[in-house]
Design a protein around this motif. Structure first.
Motif, PDB file in Angstrom:
ATOM      1  N   ASP A  63      49.750  43.909  24.132  1.00  0.00           N
ATOM      2  CA  ASP A  63      49.686  44.089  25.580  1.00  0.00           C
ATOM      3  C   ASP A  63      50.728  45.117  25.996  1.00  0.00           C
ATOM      4  OD1 ASP A  63      49.410  43.877  28.316  1.00  0.00           O
ATOM      5  OD2 ASP A  63      50.381  41.923  28.454  1.00  0.00           O
ATOM      6  N   LEU A  73      49.042  40.295  30.333  1.00  0.00           N
ATOM      7  CA  LEU A  73      47.849  39.496  30.072  1.00  0.00           C
ATOM      8  C   LEU A  73      48.151  38.017  30.285  1.00  0.00           C
ATOM      9  CD1 LEU A  73      46.485  41.047  26.761  1.00  0.00           C
ATOM     10  CD2 LEU A  73      45.488  41.247  29.041  1.00  0.00           C
ATOM     11  N   THR A  78      41.372  38.735  27.849  1.00  0.00           N
ATOM     12  CA  THR A  78      42.001  40.044  27.690  1.00  0.00           C
ATOM     13  C   THR A  78      41.507  40.965  28.795  1.00  0.00           C
ATOM     14  OG1 THR A  78      40.188  40.817  26.294  1.00  0.00           O
ATOM     15  CG2 THR A  78      42.082  39.803  25.166  1.00  0.00           C
ATOM     16  N   ARG A  79      41.893  42.225  28.692  1.00  0.00           N
ATOM     17  CA  ARG A  79      41.357  43.237  29.601  1.00  0.00           C
ATOM     18  C   ARG A  79      39.919  43.563  29.191  1.00  0.00           C
ATOM     19  NH1 ARG A  79      46.821  44.407  29.087  1.00  0.00           N
ATOM     20  NH2 ARG A  79      47.884  44.430  31.094  1.00  0.00           N
ATOM     21  N   ASN A  82      38.986  46.071  24.066  1.00  0.00           N
ATOM     22  CA  ASN A  82      39.976  45.755  23.036  1.00  0.00           C
ATOM     23  C   ASN A  82      39.705  46.624  21.833  1.00  0.00           C
ATOM     24  OD1 ASN A  82      41.560  43.245  23.990  1.00  0.00           O
ATOM     25  ND2 ASN A  82      39.441  42.910  24.611  1.00  0.00           N
ATOM     26  N   SER A  95      44.683  45.780  24.007  1.00  0.00           N
ATOM     27  CA  SER A  95      43.887  45.416  25.173  1.00  0.00           C
ATOM     28  C   SER A  95      44.102  46.430  26.295  1.00  0.00           C
ATOM     29  CB  SER A  95      44.272  44.004  25.631  1.00  0.00           C
ATOM     30  OG  SER A  95      43.324  43.511  26.528  1.00  0.00           O
TER      31      SER A  95
END
Length: 153
Positions: A63, A73, A78-79, A82, A95
């Motif tokens: 992160d 995060l 996650t975002r 990835n 991420s």
């Protein structure tokens, strides 16, 4: 007749996290995944807060939020993207919000870190910076980061 001049190029994969653009060497990218579920691991560094399952094994979730003054995060999500990255001795999931198209950069177009020094100041080693789409983009040196984080443990 002289030999044709050859220019060494590097394939880079630019990514977006928050309002920032970063790049990694494209050859280190094993796979791009969508949002993933992950598990927080207590007492880990802020930039490596947990792990997710990938191909039957656990890989660390990287992160960059803490280094870029962005929200960190929060488990379990996650975002949006990835990037599974193969470092020299580790595999991590970076991420990010978006992954952009791979581009080629001439080796002499990669400058020492200057305008992107804010990334280095945030704790992320960079191998240089390059101008992409009129923006200065730092090229992360994740192997150097992995070595430094192992020493800090």
């Amino acid at each position: 007749m002289s030999a044709p001049e050859t220019t060494t190029t590097t394939a880079l994969m630019p990514m977006v996290i928050g309002e920032h653009r970063i790049a990694v060497e494209a050859l280190s990218v094993l796979e791009i995944l969508g949002p993933q579920q992950w598990v927080a691991i207590p007492n880990t560094p802020p930039m490596l807060p947990g792990a997710l399952a990938w191909r039957g094994r656990a890989v660390g979730v990287l992160d960059l939020g803490p280094a870029l003054d962005l929200p960190t995060l929060s488990a379990p999500s996650t975002r949006n993207r990835n990037a599974i990255l193969q470092l020299t001795d580790d595999t991590v999931a970076l991420s990010v919000d978006r992954v952009l198209e791979v581009c080629r950069a001439a080796a002499d177009a990669i400058a020492p870190v200057h305008a992107a020094s804010w990334v280095v100041d945030g704790g992320l080693p960079c191998r240089g910076e390059i101008e992409l789409d009129e923006l200065v983009v730092p090229i992360l040196d994740l192997d150097a980061w992995a070595v430094a984080s192992r020493r800090a443990r």
